[in-house]
Design an enzyme around this catalytic site. Structure first.
Site, PDB file in Angstrom:
ATOM      1  N   ASP A  79       0.856  -1.187   0.000  1.00 51.84           N
ATOM      2  CA  ASP A  79       0.000   0.000   0.000  1.00 51.84           C
ATOM      3  C   ASP A  79       0.897   1.245   0.000  1.00 51.84           C
ATOM      4  OD1 ASP A  79      -2.420   1.395   0.115  1.00 51.84           O
ATOM      5  OD2 ASP A  79      -2.463   1.387   2.312  1.00 51.84           O
ATOM      6  N   HIS A 203      -9.529   5.165  -1.888  1.00 51.98           N
ATOM      7  CA  HIS A 203      -8.740   5.233  -0.645  1.00 51.98           C
ATOM      8  C   HIS A 203      -9.507   6.096   0.354  1.00 51.98           C
ATOM      9  CE1 HIS A 203      -4.579   3.686  -1.752  1.00 51.98           C
ATOM     10  NE2 HIS A 203      -5.325   3.457  -2.818  1.00 51.98           N
ATOM     11  N   SER A 206     -12.523   4.839   5.549  1.00 57.34           N
ATOM     12  CA  SER A 206     -12.939   5.018   6.944  1.00 57.34           C
ATOM     13  C   SER A 206     -13.675   6.338   7.150  1.00 57.34           C
ATOM     14  CB  SER A 206     -11.717   5.010   7.873  1.00 57.34           C
ATOM     15  OG  SER A 206     -11.172   3.713   7.945  1.00 57.34           O
ATOM     16  N   ASN A 225     -10.271   0.894   0.390  1.00 53.51           N
ATOM     17  CA  ASN A 225      -9.251   0.779   1.432  1.00 53.51           C
ATOM     18  C   ASN A 225      -9.825   1.260   2.761  1.00 53.51           C
ATOM     19  OD1 ASN A 225      -7.640   0.147  -0.756  1.00 53.51           O
ATOM     20  ND2 ASN A 225      -5.948   1.449  -0.104  1.00 53.51           N
TER      21      ASN A 225
END
Ligand SMILES: [Zn+2]
Length: 276
Positions: A79, A203, A206, A225
């Site tokens: 990553d 990406h 969260s 991700n």
């Protein structure tokens, strides 16, 4: 079953489900992520970031070995590899996929450096993700949100010139925890999805909001991700436990696994391994 991220993402794109790529930082989190994949019969992409681990080479080998022992399709991916040597080291350490991040560079330099590594990686069966536009950090979200959004016409040209296997796009998400409310640009995603033929990657999953993430998958995102949310949940599980430090990582992994399972189910991954 050790596979590349490309192997997983092409099946996900064809079947319109999203694949979580959780960050793993040690043997316990690798074991936890694979356990969840096995529990719900799903593929998984293990994301390993150099700065999150003490020994990327060893961790790559551990992940590779655990993936081979599992019957689920599992990719081991570097990553945010920022240096040429990161990519080469990962390829030598059992990783099946690499993310080459040159998103802070001008277009031509990004193309040049990524193309060189694509040629090397493809020659040994390793797949490549890279980023165009730039996904920034959540703690400066309101200032940076619009700075690096991906342009669809540039993205099409970029994929053609680099021959990458998947493209990370900036559509309004950010890494880490958000200061401010995430605003995703779904019109831009629609343009990108019709301009680019390789799987698209998001990406900074969260804290982006369940509704936004599900809508992004419907709009063409295939890899999401997720890191911070898993470790925040792990920390909460640890704090809720009164036993000795000996059990600390078990407790962290309880929280990590619960949140990972939640996202994988939300993104339609339950039973998806049967499509391989
Ligand atoms: Zn990232």
């Amino acid at each position: 079953m050790l596979v590349t991220a490309k192997d997983i993402l092409l099946v996900a794109k064809a079947n319109k489900f999203g694949v979580v790529a959780p960050n793993v930082c040690n043997e316990s989190t690798i074991r936890a992520a694979i356990q969840v994949a096995e529990d719900i019969k799903a593929p998984i992409i293990l994301d390993i970031c150099d700065w999150q681990t003490q020994d990327m080479v060893l961790l790559g080998r551990i992940a590779e070995y655990m993936a081979v022992r599992s019957s689920m399709p599992i990719a081991v991916q570097l990553d945010h590899g920022s240096k040429f040597s990161d990519a080469i080291l990962a390829i030598r350490s059992g990783f099946t996929s690499i993310m080459v991040d040159r998103s802070a560079m001008p277009f031509e330099q990004n193309v040049q450096e990524v193309s060189d590594l694509v040629r090397i990686a493809h020659s040994v069966g390793v797949s490549v993700e890279s980023e165009l536009g730039h996904v920034g950090m959540g703690d400066s979200y309101d200032e940076d949100r619009d700075a690096g959004l991906t342009n669809a016409a540039e993205a099409a040209e970029y994929v053609k010139q680099t021959n990458i296997d998947s493209l990370a796009v900036a559509i309004g998400t950010a890494h880490g925890l958000y200061k401010g409310t995430p605003r995703l640009d779904f019109d831009r995603l629609a343009e990108l999805n019709s301009a680019v033929n390789v799987p698209l990657v998001l990406h900074g999953g969260s804290g982006s909001g369940d509704e936004n993430l599900v809508k992004a998958i419907a709009g063409g995102i295939t890899k999401i991700n997720i890191s911070s949310d898993l470790f925040v949940e792990g920390e909460a599980a640890l704090k809720a436990d009164k036993r000795t430090a000996y059990f600390a990582f078990d407790k962290i992994c309880d929280g990590y696994k619960a949140k990972l399972k939640y996202y994988m189910e939300l993104f339609g991954e339950t039973g998806a391994a049967l499509k391989f």
